[in-house]
Design a protein around this motif. Structure first.
Motif, short mmCIF file in Angstrom:
data_model
loop_
_atom_site.label_atom_id
_atom_site.label_comp_id
_atom_site.label_asym_id
_atom_site.label_seq_id
_atom_site.Cartn_x
_atom_site.Cartn_y
_atom_site.Cartn_z
N MET A 1 39.87 -23.33 74.07
CA MET A 1 41.09 -22.69 74.51
C MET A 1 41.76 -23.59 75.55
O MET A 1 41.11 -24.13 76.43
N SER A 2 43.06 -23.73 75.47
CA SER A 2 43.77 -24.61 76.39
C SER A 2 43.88 -23.98 77.77
O SER A 2 43.81 -22.77 77.93
N ASP A 3 44.11 -24.83 78.78
CA ASP A 3 44.28 -24.34 80.15
C ASP A 3 45.50 -23.44 80.25
O ASP A 3 45.55 -22.54 81.08
N ARG A 4 46.50 -23.68 79.41
CA ARG A 4 47.73 -22.91 79.45
C ARG A 4 47.47 -21.42 79.24
O ARG A 4 48.15 -20.57 79.79
N PHE A 5 46.47 -21.10 78.42
CA PHE A 5 46.17 -19.70 78.15
C PHE A 5 44.98 -19.19 78.94
O PHE A 5 44.93 -18.03 79.29
N SER A 6 44.03 -20.04 79.23
CA SER A 6 42.84 -19.58 79.95
C SER A 6 43.16 -19.31 81.42
O SER A 6 42.57 -18.42 82.02
N GLN A 7 44.10 -20.04 81.99
CA GLN A 7 44.42 -19.82 83.41
C GLN A 7 45.02 -18.43 83.65
O GLN A 7 44.53 -17.72 84.52
N PRO A 8 46.05 -17.99 82.90
CA PRO A 8 46.55 -16.63 83.14
C PRO A 8 45.50 -15.56 82.81
O PRO A 8 45.38 -14.58 83.53
N ARG A 9 44.74 -15.76 81.76
CA ARG A 9 43.69 -14.79 81.42
C ARG A 9 42.69 -14.68 82.56
O ARG A 9 42.28 -13.58 82.93
N TYR A 63 45.69 -1.90 84.74
CA TYR A 63 46.86 -2.66 84.33
C TYR A 63 46.54 -4.14 84.16
O TYR A 63 46.88 -4.75 83.14
N TRP A 64 45.91 -4.76 85.16
CA TRP A 64 45.63 -6.20 85.08
C TRP A 64 44.66 -6.51 83.95
O TRP A 64 44.80 -7.53 83.27
N LEU A 65 43.68 -5.65 83.73
CA LEU A 65 42.74 -5.90 82.64
C LEU A 65 43.43 -5.71 81.29
O LEU A 65 43.15 -6.45 80.33
N LEU A 66 44.34 -4.75 81.20
CA LEU A 66 45.14 -4.59 79.98
C LEU A 66 46.03 -5.82 79.77
O LEU A 66 46.17 -6.31 78.66
N MET A 67 46.62 -6.31 80.85
CA MET A 67 47.47 -7.50 80.78
C MET A 67 46.66 -8.68 80.25
O MET A 67 47.13 -9.44 79.41
N ARG A 68 45.44 -8.82 80.73
CA ARG A 68 44.58 -9.91 80.26
C ARG A 68 44.33 -9.78 78.76
O ARG A 68 44.37 -10.77 78.03
N SER A 69 44.08 -8.57 78.30
CA SER A 69 43.80 -8.38 76.87
C SER A 69 45.03 -8.66 76.01
O SER A 69 44.91 -8.91 74.82
N ARG A 70 46.21 -8.63 76.62
CA ARG A 70 47.45 -8.87 75.88
C ARG A 70 47.82 -10.35 75.82
O ARG A 70 48.76 -10.72 75.13
N MET A 71 47.10 -11.17 76.57
CA MET A 71 47.40 -12.61 76.55
C MET A 71 46.97 -13.20 75.22
O MET A 71 45.85 -12.97 74.77
N PRO A 72 47.85 -13.96 74.58
CA PRO A 72 47.49 -14.57 73.30
C PRO A 72 46.39 -15.61 73.49
O PRO A 72 46.36 -16.31 74.49
N VAL A 73 45.50 -15.66 72.54
CA VAL A 73 44.42 -16.64 72.59
C VAL A 73 44.72 -17.67 71.51
O VAL A 73 44.75 -17.36 70.33
N GLY A 74 44.97 -18.91 71.95
CA GLY A 74 45.20 -19.99 71.00
C GLY A 74 46.56 -19.98 70.33
O GLY A 74 46.77 -20.73 69.39
#
Length: 170
Positions: A1-9, A63-74
């Motif tokens: 997974m790229s840093d672009r997506f892993s950092q916000p997650r 909310y924050w955990l839901l937000m994390r689950s909404r982040m696209p992976v890859g």
């Protein structure tokens, strides 16, 4: 997974777990303080102040955990997926219910007002912190990095949660 997506997650995971940890610490400290308060009224006042704060902190954690689950992976998109409609409706309802919890907590604090100065200060600060957390999540963003806090808070930005609710319910 790229840093672009892993950092916000990772950031959203830290925020969600941080709010959950804060709720846990507040509850544990209140349990430990119980024996130091001079009366059962002071203990009751502390819990009347604390319960609305815990309610807000648990909402924030969810909310924050839901937000994390909404982040696209890859995926090649930078923004999280839209908040599910039902979650948005739930948070919109919580936005209306939480002031009732805060007011009820304040009434409980007043009815059980502690007689000691330290206990009174602690109870009022705990209740006020619940109000500040509510304002931060539902009315106007108050949380910024310390280095930019003074310049950012004066801009009266809409909290991320409110933006997500509005976007999901359009």
């Amino acid at each position: 997974m790229s840093d672009r997506f892993s950092q916000p997650r990772s950031r959203y995971l830290n925020l969600g777990l941080g709010e959950l940890a804060a709720a846990t610490v507040f509850a544990l400290v209140a349990l430990m303080w119980r024996s130091r308060l001079e009366s059962s009224g002071a203990v009751a006042a502390l819990w009347w102040a604390l319960l609305p704060l815990l309610f807000v902190l648990l909402q924030a954690s969810a909310y924050w955990l839901l937000m994390r689950s909404r982040m696209p992976v890859g995926k090649a998109q930078a923004a999280p997926d839209r908040m599910p409609h039902m979650a948005a409706r739930c948070f919109r309802g919580l936005r209306l219910i939480t002031p009732v919890a805060l007011i009820t907590g304040l009434v409980g604090v007043i009815v059980n007002a502690p007689s000691g100065t330290i206990a009174t200060v602690v109870v009022v600060v705990v209740w006020a912190f619940g109000v500040v957390e509510y304002v931060n999540y539902y009315l106007v963003r108050l949380a910024y990095p310390w280095t930019r806090w003074a310049s950012e808070v004066s801009q009266w930005r809409t909290p991320t949660l409110v933006k997500d609710i509005r976007a999901a319910l359009r």
